[in-house]
Design a protein around this motif. Sequence first.
Motif, short mmCIF file in Angstrom:
data_model
loop_
_atom_site.label_atom_id
_atom_site.label_comp_id
_atom_site.label_asym_id
_atom_site.label_seq_id
_atom_site.Cartn_x
_atom_site.Cartn_y
_atom_site.Cartn_z
N SER A 135 0.40 -1.03 -0.01
CA SER A 135 0.16 0.11 -0.10
C SER A 135 1.02 1.48 0.33
O SER A 135 0.84 2.45 0.02
N TRP A 178 -0.08 3.23 -11.27
CA TRP A 178 -0.64 3.36 -9.83
C TRP A 178 -2.11 3.54 -9.90
O TRP A 178 -2.30 2.73 -8.78
N HIS A 181 -2.44 -0.37 -10.22
CA HIS A 181 -2.35 -0.94 -8.82
C HIS A 181 -3.29 -0.88 -7.66
O HIS A 181 -3.27 -1.69 -7.11
N TYR A 182 -4.02 0.24 -7.38
CA TYR A 182 -4.57 0.49 -6.25
C TYR A 182 -5.79 0.14 -6.31
O TYR A 182 -6.68 0.25 -5.36
N ILE A 189 -5.28 6.30 -4.16
CA ILE A 189 -4.55 5.78 -3.67
C ILE A 189 -4.00 7.03 -2.49
O ILE A 189 -4.56 7.89 -2.76
#
Length: 218
Positions: A135, A178, A181-182, A189
């Motif tokens: 995270s 990103w 990813h989140y 984010i």
Amino acid sequence: MKFTRKKYRLLMAFFMLGLSLNAQQIDAGKLQNGDLLFSEPVSGRLSEAIDQVTQTHKQTHFSHVGMAILENDAVYVLHASAEGGTCQVTLDQFLHPNGDSTQVTVYRLKPAFQKAITPAIAKAKNLLGKPYNFSYVLSDTSHYCSEFIYRAFEEDSIFVLNPMTFKNPATGTFSPAWVAHYEKLSMDIPEGLPGCNPNGMAASEKLERLGLLIRPTL
């Protein structure tokens, strides 16, 4: 061939450049306890994304960092990796993650701050065995690479936290890597939350750059 003053100056410039390049290398056999090993991005969108959004005015391109320790006449590295969490690995394992080869630059704490090394190594070893912090939000139960180093030196305030950004500096928008990813983590984010990164650490005035890491001379 006439050897002019201009040609002489040019020759000397190349000679001095060669000396400079040689001076910017360090043999692995010269590593010391507490040296910080910064590596440049290996294959992988996340490594590239880390480098892209954490650039500093010094224009380093680091996406990972670990700390060297010397034990039984061998060099090991304490670090936090996506595969192994917070762990101790051999120098060779650190240099070749997943079979890749990385370019590593060595930094060392300046003399005034080296008293922090011994307690930092003890703290880092105490943090071994924790999972990787995907995270990138500061945690006591998991750590990402620069967070792990920050925690190790935290008692002596060697490094500082700064607001994190996940935006591409060229576009001002969140990098697709990103965003993906989140979304996978089902969380927002963490833009603006306190954190740290390898490029920011390498820019610290408390460190000196020793040069590119090369293999020990046999």
